[in-house]
Design a protein around this motif. Structure first.
Motif, PDB file in Angstrom:
ATOM      1  N   SER A  67       0.809  -1.223   0.000  1.00 37.14           N
ATOM      2  CA  SER A  67       0.000   0.000   0.000  1.00 37.14           C
ATOM      3  C   SER A  67       0.839   1.268   0.000  1.00 37.14           C
ATOM      4  N   ALA A  69       5.124   2.910  -0.960  1.00 35.10           N
ATOM      5  CA  ALA A  69       6.084   3.004  -2.056  1.00 35.10           C
ATOM      6  C   ALA A  69       7.182   1.975  -1.855  1.00 35.10           C
ATOM      7  N   SER A  74       3.719  -1.814  -7.788  1.00 32.96           N
ATOM      8  CA  SER A  74       3.351  -1.183  -9.061  1.00 32.96           C
ATOM      9  C   SER A  74       2.130  -0.300  -8.812  1.00 32.96           C
ATOM     10  N   ASP A  75       1.806   0.525  -9.769  1.00 37.92           N
ATOM     11  CA  ASP A  75       0.623   1.386  -9.625  1.00 37.92           C
ATOM     12  C   ASP A  75      -0.634   0.548  -9.413  1.00 37.92           C
ATOM     13  N   ALA A  76      -0.710  -0.558 -10.154  1.00 38.05           N
ATOM     14  CA  ALA A  76      -1.897  -1.414 -10.053  1.00 38.05           C
ATOM     15  C   ALA A  76      -1.983  -2.098  -8.694  1.00 38.05           C
ATOM     16  N   SER A  77      -0.862  -2.639  -8.222  1.00 43.81           N
ATOM     17  CA  SER A  77      -0.885  -3.325  -6.921  1.00 43.81           C
ATOM     18  C   SER A  77      -1.161  -2.338  -5.795  1.00 43.81           C
ATOM     19  N   HIS A  78      -0.636  -1.155  -5.916  1.00 47.72           N
ATOM     20  CA  HIS A  78      -0.888  -0.108  -4.926  1.00 47.72           C
ATOM     21  C   HIS A  78      -2.382   0.205  -4.852  1.00 47.72           C
ATOM     22  N   ALA A  79      -3.013   0.337  -6.016  1.00 47.26           N
ATOM     23  CA  ALA A  79      -4.446   0.657  -6.056  1.00 47.26           C
ATOM     24  C   ALA A  79      -5.278  -0.476  -5.457  1.00 47.26           C
ATOM     25  N   HIS A  82      -4.929  -0.609  -1.575  1.00 46.97           N
ATOM     26  CA  HIS A  82      -5.732   0.412  -0.908  1.00 46.97           C
ATOM     27  C   HIS A  82      -7.216   0.049  -0.939  1.00 46.97           C
TER      28      HIS A  82
END
Length: 423
Positions: A67, A69, A74-79, A82
């Motif tokens: 969740s 940096a 990746s941007d996708a896994s971060h999204a 969350h």
């Protein structure tokens, strides 16, 4: 499913990896984690409130490292991470869930590297470090907890969800990993510790910090974080450590007390003026970071800043019109000008005696920006005009004396500089 989301230990030193096979394997894991998170989100949505406390805890522990940096995010896994954590907040995380995560998912990770100054059973400060003189070095041996990249984000999530009245129950579970992170020798982990400390200080009772002795340990560790000058994290770490230190001091001392004044002076006088500035002449990022931190200190120290006026004026004015051997940048000039205006507000009683020094630097800097027009210098000019306006507010005599003198020298050049004043 959650086991597949455990971040590979190799990410601990990802920047140093040269083996293409390892890099390829890590990249494959990173891509696969997106699909795993998708399936986990579906599972959470379908389960709703039927998840057991252990299942929920395992999900939080697996998802929180994704969740934030990191090279493994990746941007996708971060999204997705969350989104899953948001799903789990309905209903709001319970005290028992947070305690379960800290006890069963976090504590085992840090167990092998116990902090020598903390009693792991109570979370209290020990009267003397366990393990003797070499205890601190022992803390740095092995450090198996670093084989769990992102575990600090799990601790942070827990701290963010601990109610004020629940800290007594989980204190012995929160303090050990926090202090281990804060006292690590690597700046990235210190920064993680500072962020957790800052979150904790939003809700922890000051009486608990004082009663357990952790408040003094925490302040010492934060002060050491201020002195990290040669790291890529320094520009973020230094102001963050100062901010957390101020919150800690406010929480554990009485307004107007000698104790509070002494601790604030320790930050400004000992840490920044006495330790950062003498060693940052060739560390411009550290110098800028220390000056960015000044306004918050000035606001709390108020008239107490008078003790340091001579050195503060020298440091804040020299970047405006540096001598030949001195280094400056636009960023340093802007930070210095903003710190000056903060100093005006904090200690207006002493400004009149320094108005000549201030205006000398401001006028010289203004001439330089006019002679070398650029978008960056436009920002500097805006701050210079703000300084002149605020200087007139705390020291009205400049409108009758110094400002007319500037106009007499060159009205065309200096009229814009003081146009926001009432002259």
């Amino acid at each position: 499913m959650t086991d597949a989301l455990r971040v590979p230990a190799e990410y601990r030193e990802f920047a140093k990896i040269e083996d293409p096979d390892i890099i390829e394997r890590l990249e494959k894991w990173k891509n696969n984690s997106i699909e795993t998170l998708q399936r986990l989100q579906t599972r959470v949505q379908q389960a709703q409130t039927s998840l057991s406390i252990k299942e929920t805890a395992d999900i939080v522990a697996a998802v929180t490292p994704l969740s934030g940096a990191g090279n493994w995010v990746s941007d996708a896994s971060h999204a997705y991470a969350h989104a899953i954590l948001q799903e789990l907040k309905v209903p709001e995380p319970t005290q028992s869930l947070v305690a379960h995560i800290l006890l069963h998912n976090v504590k085992p990770v840090f167990r092998a590297n116990a902090h020598p100054s903390i009693n792991p059973q109570t979370g209290r400060k020990l009267p003397r470090p366990a393990g003797g003189p070499q205890a601190t070095q022992d803390l740095y041996d092995s450090q198996t907890w670093k084989d769990h990249p992102g575990v600090d984000l799990t601790v942070l999530w827990c701290v963010q969800h601990i109610p004020t009245n629940a800290y007594d129950e989980v204190w012995h579970l929160v303090v050990p990993p926090l202090m281990t992170l804060l006292d690590d020798y690597e700046a990235q982990y210190k920064l993680a510790g500072v962020r957790i400390a800052a979150a904790m200080l939003d809700s922890v009772p000051g009486s608990l910090l004082k009663r357990t002795g952790v408040g003094s340990l925490l302040l010492e560790a934060l002060n050491r974080s201020i002195l990290v000058l040669d790291s890529p994290e320094t520009p973020i770490l230094l102001p963050a450590a100062v901010s957390a230190s101020l919150a800690l001091i406010e929480l554990t001392t009485t307004a107007g007390s000698e104790e509070r004044f002494a601790q604030l002076c320790g930050i400004l006088g000992d840490s920044i003026i006495g330790s950062v500035w003498p060693y940052s002449s060739n560390r411009i990022d550290a110098l800028i970071a220390s000056i960015d931190a000044l306004p918050s200190i000035f606001a709390v120290l108020s008239v107490g800043c008078a003790r340091y006026f001579k050195v503060l004026m020298a440091q804040l004015v020299y970047p405006l019109a540096p001598l030949e051997h001195q280094q400056t940048t636009v960023e340093l000039q802007i930070a210095s000008l903003r710190a000056l205006t903060a100093l005006f507000r904090a200690c207006p009683q002493r400004i009149a005696g320094w108005k000549g020094t201030i205006l000398n630097g401001v006028a010289r800097c203004w001439v330089d920006t006019v002679e070398s027009p650029s978008a960056e210098n436009d920002q500097v000019r805006t701050e210079l005009k703000t300084v002149c306006r605020d200087l007139a507010a705390v020291c009205p005599t400049v409108q009758q004396e110094e400002y007319p003198q500037l106009l007499a020298l060159d009205q065309t050049l200096f009229s814009e500089l003081i146009q926001d004043t009432k002259i």
